[in-house]
Scaffold this active site. Structure first.
Site, PDB file in Angstrom:
ATOM      1  N   LYS A  72       0.848  -1.345   0.110  1.00 19.09           N
ATOM      2  CA  LYS A  72       0.018  -0.012   0.149  1.00 19.09           C
ATOM      3  C   LYS A  72       1.092   1.146  -0.103  1.00 19.09           C
ATOM      4  CE  LYS A  72      -3.789   2.212   2.728  1.00 19.09           C
ATOM      5  NZ  LYS A  72      -4.632   1.968   3.831  1.00 19.09           N
ATOM      6  N   SER A 148      -9.299   3.124   3.316  1.00 20.01           N
ATOM      7  CA  SER A 148      -8.206   3.648   2.286  1.00 20.01           C
ATOM      8  C   SER A 148      -7.329   2.661   1.574  1.00 20.01           C
ATOM      9  CB  SER A 148      -7.335   4.546   3.287  1.00 20.01           C
ATOM     10  OG  SER A 148      -6.484   3.721   4.128  1.00 20.01           O
ATOM     11  N   SER A 172      -9.928   0.850   7.308  1.00 23.05           N
ATOM     12  CA  SER A 172      -9.273   0.810   5.903  1.00 23.05           C
ATOM     13  C   SER A 172      -8.985  -0.459   5.562  1.00 23.05           C
ATOM     14  CB  SER A 172      -8.037   1.710   6.289  1.00 23.05           C
ATOM     15  OG  SER A 172      -8.606   3.150   6.135  1.00 23.05           O
TER      16      SER A 172
END
Length: 492
Positions: A72, A148, A172
């Site tokens: 990520k 996210s 997230s």
């Protein structure tokens, strides 16, 4: 390509160990799938050449040797490679050190070949950064994959990788897992390390992890990551003696589950959210577990949301200041919503910030009261199906007022507008259930048990007591056997 998508990470690693395939063949398959689908979902935003492990070969080999993997693009630093955090300000600033969890993934044999899309500084439950553009849901590209960790979830759901790195500071991991039909476990506070750059991001509410297609992959990844380092702030309780992967398939016993779909933030969730949690309750009862329903929200999540956003705004102010100091950039390098959050953070007094942090204990006590009588709390993961891309864009008039106040250095005046309540209602309205586990430090998971008539996934969340990761994994494995989801794939 079809064979590649038929295997989870655990199975792919086994094929490499037995010589049925090679790491090179798996990486080629992952890159071919990315070339095919990434232009449509915008999940991968940076390509990488896989770094080599730094640790010696362990006895028995590396747990995930040869398996393709994605990081990520937020906090998960790889030395020499920028970690943009979805922000134009940091897009070209190389990391000076590799994050502890990233090194553990590499040393486990994973082939890191890219980074995934994330909203600016991970501050939203959708993934639509101005820097890279929106990530899209493989089940319907008009809709968000959540956030996210939206890029990570989109990449896994689309079959680019069997699991991908994610992180969770307010939902997230669980939100995009729900939106993309995946399994997502958020570990309890302190179980997984941060460092060496960060201690406990967002005051200990955030943790790394993965989104995956199989429970056993998430469990085995927990074994790879768990355990403190010399710079960890405290020593977490030890996990199960045989490791977390060994818990999958074990009988969880008869669990007492309390169910609630109610929320103070969103008192009228979408009917599909209720349908998801009611179906899960029926499935649990059919497996022999005791399920009872609460007729009120389990906590005052509106108050929790205000405390959550108060601390989030303060962290946004610090994050923006640190990015400006590191790059020399101006405020205009940040998205308007980030500028507003940072202005609200700067206008927050130290006393108000401490009050919001201390308020977490009230929710810890309330959740502990529930767990004194029930093993798990069951809720929808989200209050609505995945929204359409752009659903939370601010109207032009509102953007104009915000810009005028920011230009006049009147950010403090934003506190006296309905903006904060509006942000709670709009940004948390579709995800009111997930912040509780972060603020209380409890482990929680989203399990993909429901799809809407339109074909969009919606997960259910289960929140456990402190240290109950093994219980959650046992139950997740039982649910996976009873209502399999691995072979459900989006029409992409």
């Amino acid at each position: 390509m079809h064979d590649y998508a038929d295997h989870d990470a655990t199975a792919l690693a086994a094929l490499v160990r037995e010589g049925t395939t090679t790491a090179e063949e798996l990486l080629a398959a992952a890159r071919a799938r990315a070339a095919e689908v990434n232009p449509r979902i915008n999940a991968i935003v940076r390509d990488l050449e896989p770094p080599a492990p730094s640790a010696p070969e362990p006895e028995g080999g590396r747990a995930f040797a040869g398996v393709p993997f994605l990081l990520k693009d937020l906090h998960q630093h790889l030395a020499g490679v920028p970690t943009s955090g979805g922000s134009r300000a940091l897009a070209d600033l190389p990391a000076t050190e590799t994050a502890t969890v990233v090194q553990r993934w590499i040393d486990a044999g994973l082939q890191v070949f890219g980074k995934t899309n994330t909203p600016e500084f991970g501050a939203k439950g959708v993934t639509e950064p101005h820097l890279f553009g929106p990530a899209r849901n493989p089940w319907d590209t008009d809709h968000t994959p959540g956030g996210s960790s939206g890029g990570a979830a989109a990449a896994v759901a689309a079959g680019i990788v069997p699991c991908a790195a994610a992180s969770d500071g307010g939902g997230s991991i669980r939100i995009p897992a729900s939106a993309c039909g995946l399994f997502g476990l958020k570990a309890g506070r302190g179980l997984l390390p941060y460092g060496p750059v960060y201690g406990e991001p967002f005051g200990g509410t955030a943790t790394d992890g993965v989104v995956s297609r199989s429970v056993r992959d998430s469990a085995a990844m927990l074994d790879v990551l768990a355990g403190p380092t010399d710079v960890s702030p405290f020593l977490p309780a030890p996990g199960p003696r045989g490791g977390y992967a060994a818990e999958v398939g074990r009988d969880p016993g008869r669990l007492r589950v309390v169910m609630s779909w109610r929320s103070s933030i969103n008192p009228d969730p979408h009917p599909e959210a209720r349908a998801a949690v009611e179906r899960a309750a029926e499935l649990l009862a059919g497996l022999g577990h005791e399920v009872v329903e609460l007729d009120t929200p389990p906590v005052d999540d509106a108050a929790l949301g205000r405390s959550f956003l108060t601390t989030w705004f303060a962290h946004a102010a610090v994050t923006v200041a640190q990015a400006r100091a590191a790059t020399g950039c101006g405020e205009d390098m940040f998205e308007p919503d980030t500028q507003v959050m940072a202005a609200l953070g700067r206008a927050t007094s130290a006393a108000r910030f401490i009050e919001a942090v201390e308020d977490r204990h009230r929710h810890v006590r309330r959740l502990a009261e529930l767990h004194a009588e029930h093993d798990l709390l069951l809720t929808p993961t989200t209050a609505t199906p995945p929204p359409r891309v752009g659903a939370f864009d601010q109207p032009a008039v509102v953007q104009g007022v915000q810009k005028a106040l920011l230009r006049a250095r009147g950010g403090g005046l934003l506190r006296f507008t309905p903006l904060v309540d509006q942000m709670i209602n709009e940004n948390l309205g579709w995800v009111p259930y997930t912040q509780l586990a972060n603020l209380t430090g409890r482990p929680a998971m989203s399990v993909p048990l429901h799809w809407t008539p339109e074909g969009l996934p919606m997960g259910v969340q289960l929140v456990g007591r402190l240290g109950s990761e093994a219980t959650l994994l046992r139950l997740a494995g039982q649910l996976e056997d009873a209502a399999p989801w691995f072979d459900r794939r989006p029409p992409l």
